[in-house]
Write an enzyme that holds these catalytic residues in place. Structure first.
Site, PDB file in Angstrom:
ATOM      1  CB  ALA A  16      -0.940  -0.010   1.203  1.00 12.52           C
ATOM      2  NE  ARG A  40       9.439  -3.996   2.161  1.00 17.34           N
ATOM      3  CZ  ARG A  40      10.456  -4.021   1.336  1.00 17.34           C
ATOM      4  NH1 ARG A  40      11.419  -4.898   1.509  1.00 17.34           N
ATOM      5  NH2 ARG A  40      10.536  -3.167   0.333  1.00 17.34           N
ATOM      6  CB  THR A  88       0.024  -3.388  -5.761  1.00 15.21           C
ATOM      7  OG1 THR A  88       0.607  -2.839  -4.570  1.00 15.21           O
ATOM      8  CG2 THR A  88      -1.465  -3.192  -5.723  1.00 15.21           C
ATOM      9  CB  ALA A  89       3.672  -5.874  -2.398  1.00 18.72           C
ATOM     10  CE  LYS A 171       5.098  -7.243 -11.868  1.00 15.55           C
ATOM     11  NZ  LYS A 171       4.578  -7.124 -10.471  1.00 15.55           N
ATOM     12  CB  SER A 210       8.145   3.504  -8.440  1.00 14.60           C
ATOM     13  OG  SER A 210       7.892   3.070  -9.752  1.00 14.60           O
TER      14      SER A 210
HETATM   15  P1  NAP Z   1       7.142   0.904  -5.668  1.00 16.74           P
HETATM   16  O1  NAP Z   1       6.643   2.281  -5.434  1.00 16.74           O
HETATM   17  O2  NAP Z   1       8.587   0.651  -5.439  1.00 16.74           O
HETATM   18  O3  NAP Z   1       6.233  -0.088  -4.871  1.00 16.74           O
HETATM   19  C1  NAP Z   1       6.634  -1.395  -4.564  1.00 16.74           C
HETATM   20  C2  NAP Z   1       5.845  -1.852  -3.362  1.00 16.74           C
HETATM   21  O4  NAP Z   1       6.192  -3.203  -3.091  1.00 16.74           O
HETATM   22  C3  NAP Z   1       6.153  -1.020  -2.113  1.00 16.74           C
HETATM   23  O5  NAP Z   1       4.967  -0.812  -1.417  1.00 16.74           O
HETATM   24  C4  NAP Z   1       7.075  -1.953  -1.338  1.00 16.74           C
HETATM   25  O6  NAP Z   1       6.965  -1.788   0.067  1.00 16.74           O
HETATM   26  C5  NAP Z   1       6.519  -3.303  -1.719  1.00 16.74           C
HETATM   27  N1  NAP Z   1       7.518  -4.335  -1.495  1.00 16.74           N
HETATM   28  C6  NAP Z   1       8.708  -4.503  -2.108  1.00 16.74           C
HETATM   29  N2  NAP Z   1       9.354  -5.568  -1.576  1.00 16.74           N
HETATM   30  C7  NAP Z   1       8.550  -6.049  -0.593  1.00 16.74           C
HETATM   31  C8  NAP Z   1       8.648  -7.117   0.337  1.00 16.74           C
HETATM   32  N3  NAP Z   1       9.707  -7.923   0.372  1.00 16.74           N
HETATM   33  N4  NAP Z   1       7.626  -7.314   1.191  1.00 16.74           N
HETATM   34  C9  NAP Z   1       6.529  -6.518   1.179  1.00 16.74           C
HETATM   35  N5  NAP Z   1       6.385  -5.478   0.333  1.00 16.74           N
HETATM   36  C10 NAP Z   1       7.385  -5.264  -0.536  1.00 16.74           C
HETATM   37  O7  NAP Z   1       6.890   0.481  -7.197  1.00 16.74           O
HETATM   38  P2  NAP Z   1       5.570   0.593  -8.081  1.00 16.74           P
HETATM   39  O8  NAP Z   1       6.017   1.154  -9.378  1.00 16.74           O
HETATM   40  O9  NAP Z   1       4.473   1.242  -7.347  1.00 16.74           O
HETATM   41  O10 NAP Z   1       5.240  -0.938  -8.299  1.00 16.74           O
HETATM   42  C11 NAP Z   1       4.054  -1.526  -7.752  1.00 16.74           C
HETATM   43  C12 NAP Z   1       3.625  -2.663  -8.625  1.00 16.74           C
HETATM   44  O11 NAP Z   1       3.338  -2.197  -9.942  1.00 16.74           O
HETATM   45  C13 NAP Z   1       4.695  -3.757  -8.775  1.00 16.74           C
HETATM   46  O12 NAP Z   1       4.036  -5.011  -8.786  1.00 16.74           O
HETATM   47  C14 NAP Z   1       5.287  -3.436 -10.143  1.00 16.74           C
HETATM   48  O13 NAP Z   1       5.892  -4.561 -10.731  1.00 16.74           O
HETATM   49  C15 NAP Z   1       4.034  -3.002 -10.884  1.00 16.74           C
HETATM   50  N6  NAP Z   1       4.273  -2.234 -12.096  1.00 16.74           N
HETATM   51  C16 NAP Z   1       4.872  -1.003 -12.023  1.00 16.74           C
HETATM   52  C17 NAP Z   1       5.101  -0.299 -13.196  1.00 16.74           C
HETATM   53  C18 NAP Z   1       5.742   1.068 -13.190  1.00 16.74           C
HETATM   54  O14 NAP Z   1       6.074   1.577 -14.273  1.00 16.74           O
HETATM   55  N7  NAP Z   1       5.894   1.714 -12.030  1.00 16.74           N
HETATM   56  C19 NAP Z   1       4.725  -0.855 -14.422  1.00 16.74           C
HETATM   57  C20 NAP Z   1       4.124  -2.115 -14.446  1.00 16.74           C
HETATM   58  C21 NAP Z   1       3.899  -2.792 -13.269  1.00 16.74           C
HETATM   59  P3  NAP Z   1       7.914  -0.806   0.917  1.00 16.74           P
HETATM   60  O15 NAP Z   1       7.235   0.523   0.903  1.00 16.74           O
HETATM   61  O16 NAP Z   1       7.970  -1.424   2.242  1.00 16.74           O
HETATM   62  O17 NAP Z   1       9.251  -0.767   0.199  1.00 16.74           O
END
Ligand code: NAP
Length: 356
Positions: A16, A40, A88-89, A171, A210
């Site tokens: 979240a 986390r 989403t994580a 992914k 991200s």
């Molecule tokens: P982000 O801001 O880095 O978010 C990642 C999230 O995952 C954070 O809340 C993080 O928690 C959590 N996380 C990472 N490792 C974890 C662990 N070991 N245990 C529990 N939580 C963990 O990146 P985002 O871009 O929003 O990505 C979110 C989702 O969207 C991912 O599944 C990503 O693959 C997908 N996505 C993103 C994009 C893009 O362009 N941004 C494109 C396609 C898909 P913490 O806050 O504790 O670090």
């Protein structure tokens, strides 16, 4: 029987605190739902401040639960009583030393952990998984292998591996794991969102991890002042993506995968959207670099830009078919210039980008 989700029951969101999840949490709260936020570190005041502020201004309520993708059983408490789970994580970064440990394990084992918890939690009816277009394709050149010269939900990434495109590989294996677990039970259905590269402002610009933010920051910090590679991208706004997730949760007929991507574009076109407002004060890239130059210099500048990556991506377009997301999930996509300008301005306002 038609699936209905009871909006008086809590809804769980993993990750979240993330960039993508932020706007989804806001939407759920604004709709008056109770969000079980699996994070986390529930004691991290800086990360949760913005979510708390959103909750305070909304009709909904947020409750935090300490959970880690790699700790078995750690989603149990957060999932209690939820009919709908948004997973989403997953780490989104290219800067890793050990891709197996830092990317593949949290993505795949984390997905298994969350989905197996759903198998043990009687209330769960639907899981919406944030996968990625990275599970659809590995390199832009893969477009040539598609049936009609366009990526669709029928395509799977077959070209990424631990050594080449580790994030995309993470992914892909995570989404495959999700479908496998879904197939072996019949209580909950799985709806998958496959976003392309996400752009647009964060609900919390001060705690972003991200990779999306690094990409936009580079348009203003001089890293790309010499030019950008000629490379196609699919782009989606983070706010439109939140609507896609929300509708994937509550649209009874939603099923399968969904390419969630507003536009097929090029790297330089992203820069061009920033030029009118910021060109005078920031070193916004103005041209494309020759492929041979990136092939020679890329690996020295960034270890993710390998020669294999350059040869398989530079010079190739990205074309995705987003019609299923529009027709089934009712998503409308805003112009790229709005996403880019709002995000760039946010980086300036947050002090992350100074002036040149
Ligand atoms: P982000 O801001 O880095 O978010 C990642 C999230 O995952 C954070 O809340 C993080 O928690 C959590 N996380 C990472 N490792 C974890 C662990 N070991 N245990 C529990 N939580 C963990 O990146 P985002 O871009 O929003 O990505 C979110 C989702 O969207 C991912 O599944 C990503 O693959 C997908 N996505 C993103 C994009 C893009 O362009 N941004 C494109 C396609 C898909 P913490 O806050 O504790 O670090």
């Amino acid at each position: 029987m038609m699936l209905t989700i009871d909006k008086t029951k809590p809804v769980m969101v993993t990750g979240a605190t993330g960039y993508v999840a932020g706007w989804l949490v806001k939407k759920l709260l604004d709709e008056g739902l109770t969000v079980h936020a699996a994070v986390r570190d529930p004691k991290n005041k800086e990360k949760l401040k913005f979510l708390n502020e959103l909750a305070a201004k909304s009709k909904g309520e947020i409750k935090y639960f300490k959970s880690d993708l790699l700790t078995e059983g750690s989603y149990s408490e957060a999932m209690q009583g939820c009919e709908l789970v948004f997973h989403t994580a997953s780490p989104f970064t290219t800067d890793v030393k050990d891709p197996q440990k830092e990317l593949i394990d949290p993505a795949k084992l984390g997905t298994r952990n969350v989905l197996e918890e759903a198998n043990r939690t009687e209330s769960v009816k639907r899981i919406v998984l944030t996968s990625s277009c990275a599970a659809i394709y590995g390199d832009n050149i893969d477009l040539k292998k598609t049936a009609n010269g366009v990526f669709t939900e029928a395509d799977w990434n077959t070209s990424s591996s631990l050594e080449h495109g580790a994030y995309s590989y993470s992914k892909t294996v995570a989404e495959k794991e999700a479908w496998e677990i879904n197939k072996n039970q019949s209580r909950w259905d799985l709806v998958v969102i496959n976003p392309s590269l996400v752009m647009g402002p964060a609900v919390n610009p001060h705690a972003v991890t991200s990779e999306s933010f690094n990409l936009v920051k580079q348009f203003g910090d001089g890293s790309l002042k010499g030019g950008v590679p000629k490379m196609g991208w699919g782009i989606v706004d983070v706010r439109d993506l939140a609507v896609a997730h929300y509708n994937a949760g509550f649209t009874p007929e939603a099923k399968g995968r969904h390419i969630t991507s507003g536009h097929n574009t090029w790297y330089l076109d992203l820069a061009k959207t920033l030029e009118p407002k910021y060109g005078a004060n920031y070193p916004i890239p103005k041209k494309e670099l020759p492929k041979f130059m990136i092939w020679l210099m890329g690996p020295m500048i960034n270890k993710a830009i390998t020669r294999k990556f350059v040869s398989r991506n530079m010079g190739y377009p990205w074309i995705g078919d987003n019609s299923k997301s529009i027709n089934e999930l009712g998503v409308t996509y805003r112009p790229i210039s709005e996403s880019m300008n709002d995000m760039f301005q946010q980086l300036i306002d947050a002090g992350i980008l100074g002036q040149k």
